[in-house]
Design an enzyme around this catalytic site. Sequence first.
Site, PDB file in Angstrom:
ATOM      1  CG  ASP A  13     -13.185 -16.815  84.948  1.00 10.71           C
ATOM      2  OD1 ASP A  13     -12.424 -17.056  84.003  1.00 10.71           O
ATOM      3  OD2 ASP A  13     -12.792 -16.574  86.104  1.00 10.71           O
ATOM      4  CG  HIS A  43     -11.113 -15.813  76.753  1.00  3.39           C
ATOM      5  ND1 HIS A  43     -11.300 -14.701  75.978  1.00  3.39           N
ATOM      6  CD2 HIS A  43     -11.042 -15.371  78.035  1.00  3.39           C
ATOM      7  CE1 HIS A  43     -11.346 -13.622  76.756  1.00  3.39           C
ATOM      8  NE2 HIS A  43     -11.176 -14.008  78.002  1.00  3.39           N
TER       9      HIS A  43
HETATM   10  P1  IMP Z   1      -3.441 -11.281  88.097  1.00  2.61           P
HETATM   11  O1  IMP Z   1      -4.197 -10.663  86.968  1.00  2.61           O
HETATM   12  O2  IMP Z   1      -2.872 -12.636  87.781  1.00  2.61           O
HETATM   13  O3  IMP Z   1      -2.427 -10.335  88.663  1.00  2.61           O
HETATM   14  O4  IMP Z   1      -4.499 -11.549  89.273  1.00  2.61           O
HETATM   15  C1  IMP Z   1      -5.177 -10.489  89.941  1.00  2.61           C
HETATM   16  C2  IMP Z   1      -6.614 -10.877  90.221  1.00  2.61           C
HETATM   17  O5  IMP Z   1      -7.347 -10.949  89.008  1.00  2.61           O
HETATM   18  C3  IMP Z   1      -6.787 -12.254  90.869  1.00  2.61           C
HETATM   19  O6  IMP Z   1      -7.923 -12.218  91.715  1.00  2.61           O
HETATM   20  C4  IMP Z   1      -7.078 -13.172  89.686  1.00  2.61           C
HETATM   21  O7  IMP Z   1      -7.794 -14.317  90.067  1.00  2.61           O
HETATM   22  C5  IMP Z   1      -7.920 -12.240  88.830  1.00  2.61           C
HETATM   23  N1  IMP Z   1      -7.888 -12.558  87.388  1.00  2.61           N
HETATM   24  C6  IMP Z   1      -6.964 -12.167  86.478  1.00  2.61           C
HETATM   25  N2  IMP Z   1      -7.294 -12.597  85.246  1.00  2.61           N
HETATM   26  C7  IMP Z   1      -8.451 -13.252  85.370  1.00  2.61           C
HETATM   27  C8  IMP Z   1      -9.320 -13.904  84.427  1.00  2.61           C
HETATM   28  O8  IMP Z   1      -9.094 -13.956  83.227  1.00  2.61           O
HETATM   29  N3  IMP Z   1     -10.439 -14.486  84.947  1.00  2.61           N
HETATM   30  C9  IMP Z   1     -10.747 -14.406  86.271  1.00  2.61           C
HETATM   31  N4  IMP Z   1      -9.971 -13.813  87.181  1.00  2.61           N
HETATM   32  C10 IMP Z   1      -8.829 -13.229  86.737  1.00  2.61           C
HETATM   33 MG    MG Z   2     -11.393 -17.323  82.133  1.00  2.00          MG
END
Ligand code: IMP
Ligand code: MG
Length: 342
Positions: A13, A43
Amino acid sequence: MPCLVIVGGFFGDEGKGKIVAYLTKKENPVIAVRGGVGPNAGHTFCHEGKIYKVRMLPSAALNSTTQLLVGAGVLVDPDILLDEIKSFGVFDRTLIDSQCGIIEKAHIQRDIVGPHLKNKIGTTGTGTGPANADRALRVLKVAKEIPELTPFIGEVSDTVNTALDKNESVLVEGTQGTFLSLYHGSYPYVTSKDVTASAICSDVGLGPKKVDDVLIVFKAYVTRVGKGPLKDEITSDVAKARGWLEYGSVTGRQRRASPFDPILAKKAIRLNGATQIAITKLDIIFPNSAGVREFSKLPREAQNFVEDIEGETGLAVTLIGTGADLTQIVDRRDSSASAVTL
Ligand code: IMP
Ligand code: MG
């Protein structure tokens, strides 16, 4: 210098979508290719009053001459991908690697039930972790097995490397952020793969010597969704008062926030081998910089903020976001000795 890799420097982000959308509009790369985990990343980019979000396609979708590729290391949720192909009308210029792993309903179910992933880690619930677990067990389906994807299937690594052999420009879009890396991030509060520049290149099948520049994107403050450490975290009341309160584009969850962290930034630069920096949302910290497009026209304190980051890191800040629209940016690449070019 035709091959540029863009990565996130904090916890995702950071505004990579805006930077990619700007660079592709300006430089017209032949290819934009997405690496990273999968549809857990959202995105966002804005242009002429419209807001666009992509979770599967590269953020170059508005650029009608750029081919949109998804690398073999990226997990595909066919429903989300097909929706995006339809809504951007990019049927004839989308290419998905035949070996992209496929997220099925059961993966999403495993991600959202049970205390570990949902409650302890705070995942996005998009099925990516369970799908990557199945990939490691070698039971995951891949894209070439899914009839609906047939028109879009190809060999992404071949396509990217052939373009580079012809000296054509390729923009590689990373997702998530450095400290969500399974190896280098704040384990276990991380995503299900490495997401640093080397991993993003591996996702698309690109060897390290093919890369000309690694542009690392930092937001002017730090945010994090889900669980895990966040140094100097501020309360949501303070974040609100400062205008730093944000909500996740995939999950809608409120993002936690903290001030810009130069120590974390320096660590991220090393982990990614970054050669250039982009700073986004400078206008949120310094409202008088909103919409400014020349460095000399930024308020003095905003210039100092950027120059302090350059001093601390030893890298040039070549792009500075000053508003939501992809054109609201200070582009200093021309004036920088080792400018990022495409
Ligand atoms: P997962 O990738 O859904 O397994 O989530 C694992 C951790 O990564 C969590 O804390 C999510 O909030 C974070 N996370 C995964 N992808 C993103 C992203 O694109 N932006 C921000 N946080 C992410
Ligand atoms: Mg994002």
